[in-house]
Design an enzyme around this catalytic site. Structure first.
Site, PDB file in Angstrom:
ATOM      1  N   THR A  12     -19.827  -3.292 -10.837  1.00 33.34           N
ATOM      2  CA  THR A  12     -20.731  -2.145 -10.604  1.00 33.34           C
ATOM      3  C   THR A  12     -20.214  -1.210  -9.524  1.00 33.34           C
ATOM      4  O   THR A  12     -20.373   0.010  -9.609  1.00 33.34           O
ATOM      5  CB  THR A  12     -22.139  -2.662 -10.233  1.00 33.34           C
ATOM      6  OG1 THR A  12     -22.644  -3.393 -11.344  1.00 33.34           O
ATOM      7  CG2 THR A  12     -23.097  -1.534  -9.918  1.00 33.34           C
ATOM      8  N   SER A  29     -17.489  -8.297 -14.232  1.00 32.81           N
ATOM      9  CA  SER A  29     -17.051  -9.590 -13.686  1.00 32.81           C
ATOM     10  C   SER A  29     -17.285 -10.751 -14.642  1.00 32.81           C
ATOM     11  O   SER A  29     -16.689 -11.814 -14.485  1.00 32.81           O
ATOM     12  CB  SER A  29     -17.688  -9.856 -12.327  1.00 32.81           C
ATOM     13  OG  SER A  29     -19.059 -10.136 -12.450  1.00 32.81           O
ATOM     14  N   THR A  83     -20.701  -8.291  -9.191  1.00 36.39           N
ATOM     15  CA  THR A  83     -21.462  -9.302  -8.456  1.00 36.39           C
ATOM     16  C   THR A  83     -21.907 -10.475  -9.331  1.00 36.39           C
ATOM     17  O   THR A  83     -22.282 -11.517  -8.818  1.00 36.39           O
ATOM     18  CB  THR A  83     -22.713  -8.667  -7.827  1.00 36.39           C
ATOM     19  OG1 THR A  83     -23.519  -8.106  -8.874  1.00 36.39           O
ATOM     20  CG2 THR A  83     -22.346  -7.595  -6.827  1.00 36.39           C
ATOM     21  N   ASP A  84     -21.847 -10.299 -10.662  1.00 36.88           N
ATOM     22  CA  ASP A  84     -22.402 -11.340 -11.539  1.00 36.88           C
ATOM     23  C   ASP A  84     -21.709 -12.698 -11.372  1.00 36.88           C
ATOM     24  O   ASP A  84     -22.344 -13.739 -11.494  1.00 36.88           O
ATOM     25  CB  ASP A  84     -22.308 -10.903 -13.011  1.00 36.88           C
ATOM     26  CG  ASP A  84     -23.293  -9.782 -13.327  1.00 36.88           C
ATOM     27  OD1 ASP A  84     -24.135  -9.466 -12.464  1.00 36.88           O
ATOM     28  OD2 ASP A  84     -23.218  -9.217 -14.435  1.00 36.88           O
TER      29      ASP A  84
HETATM   30  N1  ASP Z   1     -23.998  -6.241 -12.499  1.00 39.66           N
HETATM   31  C1  ASP Z   1     -22.676  -6.540 -12.202  1.00 39.66           C
HETATM   32  C2  ASP Z   1     -22.272  -6.059 -10.817  1.00 39.66           C
HETATM   33  O1  ASP Z   1     -23.120  -6.107  -9.991  1.00 39.66           O
HETATM   34  C3  ASP Z   1     -21.674  -6.221 -13.231  1.00 39.66           C
HETATM   35  C4  ASP Z   1     -20.491  -7.096 -12.979  1.00 39.66           C
HETATM   36  O2  ASP Z   1     -20.638  -8.178 -12.447  1.00 39.66           O
HETATM   37  O3  ASP Z   1     -19.390  -6.689 -13.318  1.00 39.66           O
HETATM   38  O4  ASP Z   1     -21.173  -5.688 -10.527  1.00 39.66           O
END
Ligand code: ASP
Length: 325
Positions: free
Chosen positions: A14, A58, A90-91
């Site tokens: 993100t 991710s 963050t995932d």
């Molecule tokens: N929602 C995720 C983020 O916070 C997407 C990811 O992990 O790529 O980055």
């Protein structure tokens, strides 16, 4: 005065996402170089080497790619960087941070960060998190702490941090121990001294480790076939303090004869037990049947540990690695 060298790698997530057309969802397109343009003050703190090693959500990162990122980070340290920052989605950040931490063989800090709001969203947190992460990576008191996660003004130890919210800004926490430090008025403040670290050798092979979650009235079909499917190890996200049904316990006994099995808690916080519950499928029974208990290590992190231990043929050390968790 010569500024310290800092290395930054962008992997996607993100923090690197924006929509190419109004109404379309965001996707990772923003390079590390572009991310840094929003942080002009960084050039007063360090000489930066920034590289975009990937532009991935991710969920699509994998161990092989992470090993290449680690190789890059190792090179940065040997070329004089005082620390390394990695931006990513963050995932899966709680898993990648653990992965790096088990393999990070330097006193210099490696800091992982990301964002919950994409660049175009009001109150985007990416720039603040990246700047905080750089401050942590540059701080003298961050040395000897291995890999840390910096999000929303908090510093978390890699083995303790979890993503606890899908969309909220405050999405990361270390449920058992709390954060190890905070950023206070741009100063890196630690709340605890560095913990002892144990670094693993690089994996020589790509093991297959399954993660199954216990759930009410679940059948044993997948469990019964784990070994035949070619898995080298199994992690179970068990009920409560590390428990499964009587049916599962019987199958687990046959699996532990062939491959290592770790039982963790699916609760999201707390430790597995060792000597509290005596029922069939309770932790005492599972230990008797050959399973190892994960302690405070969450199921996903336990899977990473097992993958790495099998990959470097050290599965015999599993109990030792789990002892302090
Ligand atoms: N929602 C995720 C983020 O916070 C997407 C990811 O992990 O790529 O980055």
């Amino acid at each position: 005065m010569d500024l310290p060298k800092l290395a930054i790698a962008a992997l996607g997530g993100t923090v690197s996402m924006q929509a190419s057309h109004a109404g379309e969802g965001v996707i990772p397109t923003v390079s590390g170089e572009t991310l840094l343009q929003s942080l002009p003050e960084l050039s007063t703190l360090a000489r930066i080497n920034v590289e975009t090693l990937g532009l991935l959500p991710s969920a699509s990162l994998d161990f092989e790619f992470l090993l290449s990122v680690l190789h890059w980070a190792n090179e940065q340290i040997s070329q004089g960087a005082v620390g390394v920052v990695i931006t990513q989605g963050t995932d899966t950040l709680e898993e990648t941070a653990t992965f790096f931490d088990y393999l990070w063989n330097h006193n210099e800090p490696l800091v992982v960060t990301g964002a919950m709001r994409s660049a175009a969203q009001a109150g985007a947190d990416g720039p603040a998190n990246l700047l905080d992460a750089c401050r942590v990576a540059l701080a003298e008191n961050s040395r000897h702490r291995g890999v840390q996660v910096v999000m929303n003004g908090q510093i978390h130890a890699a083995n303790a941090v979890r993503k606890i919210d899908s969309l909220a800004l405050q999405a990361f926490a270390s449920p058992v121990s709390g954060p190890v430090g905070l950023l206070i008025e741009n100063t890196v403040r630690y709340l605890r001294p560095p913990a002892q670290r144990r670094v693993l050798p690089m994996p020589q092979r790509c093991a297959k480790v399954a993660l199954l979650e216990a759930s009410l009235s679940a059948d044993t079909l997948l469990l019964e076939n784990i070994v035949d499917l070619g898995y080298d190890g199994l992690v179970i996200a068990g009920f409560g303090a590390g428990h499964v049904s009587g049916q599962w316990a019987a199958v687990i006994e046959s699996i532990t004869q062939k491959i290592p099995v770790i039982v963790a808690t699916r609760t999201g916080s707390g430790s597995t037990a060792q000597c509290s519950y005596g029922f069939i499928g309770g932790e005492m029974d599972l230990i008797r049947k050959g399973a190892a208990m994960a302690g405070c290590l969450c199921p996903r992190k336990a899977r990473i540990l097992l993958w790495l231990l099998i990959g470097c043929q050290r599965q015999g050390d599993l109990a030792r690695y789990l002892k302090d968790e």
